[in-house]
Design an enzyme around this catalytic site. Structure first.
Site, short mmCIF file in Angstrom:
data_model
loop_
_atom_site.label_atom_id
_atom_site.label_comp_id
_atom_site.label_asym_id
_atom_site.label_seq_id
_atom_site.Cartn_x
_atom_site.Cartn_y
_atom_site.Cartn_z
N SER A 149 0.78 -1.24 0.00
CA SER A 149 0.00 0.00 0.00
C SER A 149 0.82 1.30 0.00
CB SER A 149 -0.92 0.01 1.22
OG SER A 149 -0.16 0.14 2.41
N ASP A 156 -8.27 6.32 -4.79
CA ASP A 156 -8.38 7.48 -5.70
C ASP A 156 -7.12 7.65 -6.56
OD1 ASP A 156 -6.62 8.37 -3.70
OD2 ASP A 156 -7.78 10.17 -3.19
N GLU A 157 -6.00 7.03 -6.13
CA GLU A 157 -4.74 7.25 -6.85
C GLU A 157 -4.76 6.67 -8.27
OE1 GLU A 157 -1.10 6.85 -4.78
OE2 GLU A 157 -1.90 7.71 -2.94
N TYR A 181 2.70 1.85 -7.46
CA TYR A 181 1.59 1.45 -6.59
C TYR A 181 0.25 1.67 -7.28
CZ TYR A 181 -2.14 2.12 -3.17
OH TYR A 181 -3.36 2.07 -2.52
N GLY A 215 7.19 11.66 -9.45
CA GLY A 215 5.81 11.43 -9.93
C GLY A 215 4.75 11.82 -8.91
P1 NAD Z 1 -1.76 -1.78 4.94
O1 NAD Z 1 -0.47 -1.75 4.23
O2 NAD Z 1 -1.85 -1.15 6.30
O3 NAD Z 1 -2.27 -3.29 5.12
C1 NAD Z 1 -2.18 -4.21 4.07
C2 NAD Z 1 -2.41 -5.61 4.68
O4 NAD Z 1 -2.39 -6.57 3.60
C3 NAD Z 1 -1.33 -6.03 5.67
O5 NAD Z 1 -1.93 -6.62 6.80
C4 NAD Z 1 -0.52 -7.08 4.90
O6 NAD Z 1 0.07 -8.04 5.73
C5 NAD Z 1 -1.58 -7.67 3.99
N1 NAD Z 1 -1.02 -8.27 2.77
C6 NAD Z 1 -0.10 -7.74 1.93
N2 NAD Z 1 0.17 -8.59 0.93
C7 NAD Z 1 -0.63 -9.67 1.12
C8 NAD Z 1 -0.82 -10.89 0.41
N3 NAD Z 1 -0.14 -11.16 -0.70
N4 NAD Z 1 -1.72 -11.78 0.89
C9 NAD Z 1 -2.41 -11.54 2.03
N5 NAD Z 1 -2.26 -10.40 2.75
C10 NAD Z 1 -1.38 -9.48 2.30
O7 NAD Z 1 -2.82 -1.14 3.96
P2 NAD Z 1 -4.11 -0.24 4.26
O8 NAD Z 1 -3.70 1.17 4.35
O9 NAD Z 1 -4.87 -0.87 5.37
O10 NAD Z 1 -4.89 -0.42 2.88
C11 NAD Z 1 -5.80 -1.50 2.70
C12 NAD Z 1 -6.37 -1.41 1.29
O11 NAD Z 1 -7.03 -0.16 1.11
C13 NAD Z 1 -5.32 -1.49 0.18
O12 NAD Z 1 -5.86 -2.24 -0.87
C14 NAD Z 1 -5.12 -0.05 -0.25
O13 NAD Z 1 -4.74 0.02 -1.60
C15 NAD Z 1 -6.52 0.50 -0.04
N6 NAD Z 1 -6.61 1.94 0.25
C16 NAD Z 1 -5.86 2.49 1.26
C17 NAD Z 1 -6.03 3.85 1.57
C18 NAD Z 1 -5.23 4.50 2.67
O14 NAD Z 1 -5.27 5.72 2.80
N7 NAD Z 1 -4.50 3.76 3.50
C19 NAD Z 1 -6.92 4.62 0.82
C20 NAD Z 1 -7.65 4.03 -0.20
C21 NAD Z 1 -7.49 2.68 -0.47
O1 DAU Z 2 -5.11 8.40 -1.65
C1 DAU Z 2 -5.21 7.11 -1.16
C2 DAU Z 2 -3.82 6.58 -0.87
O2 DAU Z 2 -3.37 7.27 0.29
C3 DAU Z 2 -3.78 5.07 -0.65
O3 DAU Z 2 -4.16 4.43 -1.85
C4 DAU Z 2 -2.37 4.63 -0.24
O4 DAU Z 2 -2.38 3.25 0.09
C5 DAU Z 2 -1.95 5.43 0.99
O5 DAU Z 2 -0.62 5.10 1.32
C6 DAU Z 2 -2.07 6.93 0.72
O6 DAU Z 2 -1.11 7.33 -0.28
P1 DAU Z 2 -0.28 8.71 -0.18
O7 DAU Z 2 0.94 8.58 -0.97
O8 DAU Z 2 -1.18 9.88 -0.44
O9 DAU Z 2 0.01 8.70 1.41
P2 DAU Z 2 1.34 9.08 2.24
O10 DAU Z 2 0.93 9.07 3.67
O11 DAU Z 2 2.50 8.27 1.83
O12 DAU Z 2 1.59 10.58 1.79
C7 DAU Z 2 0.61 11.57 1.96
C8 DAU Z 2 1.18 12.88 1.41
O13 DAU Z 2 2.24 13.31 2.27
C9 DAU Z 2 1.79 12.75 0.03
O14 DAU Z 2 1.52 13.93 -0.71
C10 DAU Z 2 3.28 12.61 0.29
C11 DAU Z 2 3.47 13.43 1.56
N1 DAU Z 2 4.55 12.95 2.46
C12 DAU Z 2 4.52 11.65 2.85
C13 DAU Z 2 5.49 11.15 3.69
C14 DAU Z 2 5.47 9.70 4.11
C15 DAU Z 2 5.51 13.83 2.91
O15 DAU Z 2 5.51 15.02 2.58
N2 DAU Z 2 6.46 13.34 3.76
C16 DAU Z 2 6.51 12.03 4.16
O16 DAU Z 2 7.43 11.66 4.92
#
Ligand code: NAD
Ligand code: DAU
Length: 338
Positions: A86, A127-128, A151, A276
């Site tokens: 993720s 949304d990405e 990703y 990117g």
């Molecule tokens: P995370 O990285 O916290 O958790 C991912 C989980 O998936 C972990 O428990 C990991 O062990 C498990 N996993 C990874 N590879 C695996 C595999 N091959 N088989 C089984 N389990 C596996 O991620 P998250 O932030 O909880 O995101 C969950 C989902 O939501 C993802 O699909 C992500 O793309 C989506 N999503 C996340 C966000 C966000 O802001 N975090 C926003 C929109 C969508």
């Molecule tokens: O938009 C949904 C996505 O949000 C999910 O699909 C992804 O799984 C989740 O990781 C998240 O992606 P982002 O790349 O937006 O999240 P991140 O927390 O990595 O970064 C948020 C913003 O902050 C982004 O513009 C990059 C910036 N950033 C991030 C980190 C880790 C910094 O400026 N400094 C940092 O150290």
């Protein structure tokens, strides 16, 4: 309902399982999780000990034999697929695991579910996949896919496979795309928990580029509620956007956190930009509002305070994740970017 949740030991999956078992006394959940660095079995240890409606299986969504076996007894009514790699920065360093899990793993899960005639599959996307916005406008479900990181490209690949399974096999899949989540149990490689820990330790807060990239923040419970609605009411083959109505620049988020924590803004350190790096995300979720009754309920200021409170009172969880992978990640991160 008997649910198979994948990736339930990660951030959103953990919150989803807790909320659903709490809300639906007649639901049971099997959690299939590989336990990568991001998966923490202890997140749900209390349920493993004391909740007979919950069970855990360690394994990979890409493992055909395992998944076929788990679906053999035909007692799984629905699958919710959270499992994924993720983190965008990690995908830039090494895209391979993202393709393996997010594309091939999802296809394996879809194929096993199709063969076993599972009657509902909710695929969790992001949304990405839409790429980036300029200063105005929002993503809708008809916005063309234009992913900019390995990703998001891997998530878009999975979304297209979900679409193909509906179009080709009439497989009953619903896809959800949500904006940036925050809340309890988020691994501290992501912006908010990473900045929280750095501020607590009086270390520099590494803001990428000019800090003016915009994300639309949604409290994790609101996303989980959207997934629940998609599971119960979503139209087969449909994509639904979810958003939080909380557009913030990264710099504004970090400054608010520093203020809440009583730390000086001098800790902010501008570092090289993410390659990117998408400039702005914003979600038009009117379709989900109309068809599912979805609306985010928590404003960002309240949600951020609640999140910081959770990290303050769950120092044991933070110590645990910091002791292993997090510490190695931070060391290599600072090493690579200093
Ligand atoms: P995370 O990285 O916290 O958790 C991912 C989980 O998936 C972990 O428990 C990991 O062990 C498990 N996993 C990874 N590879 C695996 C595999 N091959 N088989 C089984 N389990 C596996 O991620 P998250 O932030 O909880 O995101 C969950 C989902 O939501 C993802 O699909 C992500 O793309 C989506 N999503 C996340 C966000 C966000 O802001 N975090 C926003 C929109 C969508
Ligand atoms: O938009 C949904 C996505 O949000 C999910 O699909 C992804 O799984 C989740 O990781 C998240 O992606 P982002 O790349 O937006 O999240 P991140 O927390 O990595 O970064 C948020 C913003 O902050 C982004 O513009 C990059 C910036 N950033 C991030 C980190 C880790 C910094 O400026 N400094 C940092 O150290």
């Amino acid at each position: 309902m008997k649910l198979l949740v994948t990736g339930g030991c990660g951030f959103i999956g953990t919150n989803f399982i807790r909320l659903m078992l709490d809300k639906h006394p007649d639901w049971s959940i099997v959690n299939l999780d590989k336990l990568t660095y991001a998966g923490n079995r202890l997140n749900l240890a209390d349920l493993e000990r004391g909740e007979p409606r919950y069970s855990f299986v360690q394994g990979d969504i890409g493992d055909r034999a395992l998944v076929m076996d788990m679906l053999t007894d035909a007692t799984v009514d629905a699958i919710v697929n959270f499992a994924a790699e993720s983190h965008v920065d990690r995908s830039i360093d090494d895209p391979s695991p993202f393709l393996t899990t997010n594309v091939l793993g999802t296809q394996n899960l879809l194929e096993c579910a199709r063969q076993r005639r599972v009657s509902r599959f909710v695929h969790i996307s992001t949304d990405e996949v839409y790429g980036t916005l300029g200063a105005s406008g929002k993503f809708s479900e008809t916005t063309p896919l234009a992913p900019n990181s390995p990703y998001s490209a891997s998530k878009a690949g999975a979304d297209l496979l979900a679409r193909a399974y509906f179009e080709t096999y009439a497989f009953p899949v619903v896809t959800t795309r949500c904006s940036n989540n925050y809340g309890p149990y988020q691994f501290p490689e992501k912006l908010i928990p990473l900045m929280y820990l750095a501020a607590k330790d009086n270390r520099p807060l590494p803001v990428y580029g000019d800090g003016l990239n915009v994300r639309d923040w949604i409290y994790v419970d609101d996303h989980c509620h959207g997934v629940e609605l998609a599971l119960l009411k979503g139209r087969e083959g449909q994509v639904y956007n979810f958003g939080g109505d909380a557009e913030e620049t990264n710099l504004a988020v970090v400054k608010t956190m520093l203020s809440l924590l009583g730390k000086p803004e001098s800790l902010i350190t501008f570092v090289g930009d993410r390659p990117g790096h998408d400039r702005r995300y914003a979600m038009d979720y009117s379709l989900a509002a109309l068809e599912l009754g979805f609306a985010p309920s928590l404003d960002f200021a309240t949600g951020l305070r609640r999140t910081i409170d959770w990290y303050e009172t769950n120092s044991r969880w933070l110590e645990q994740v910091q002791s292993g992978e997090y510490r190695r990640f931070m060391d290599s991160w600072y090493g690579a970017r200093s």
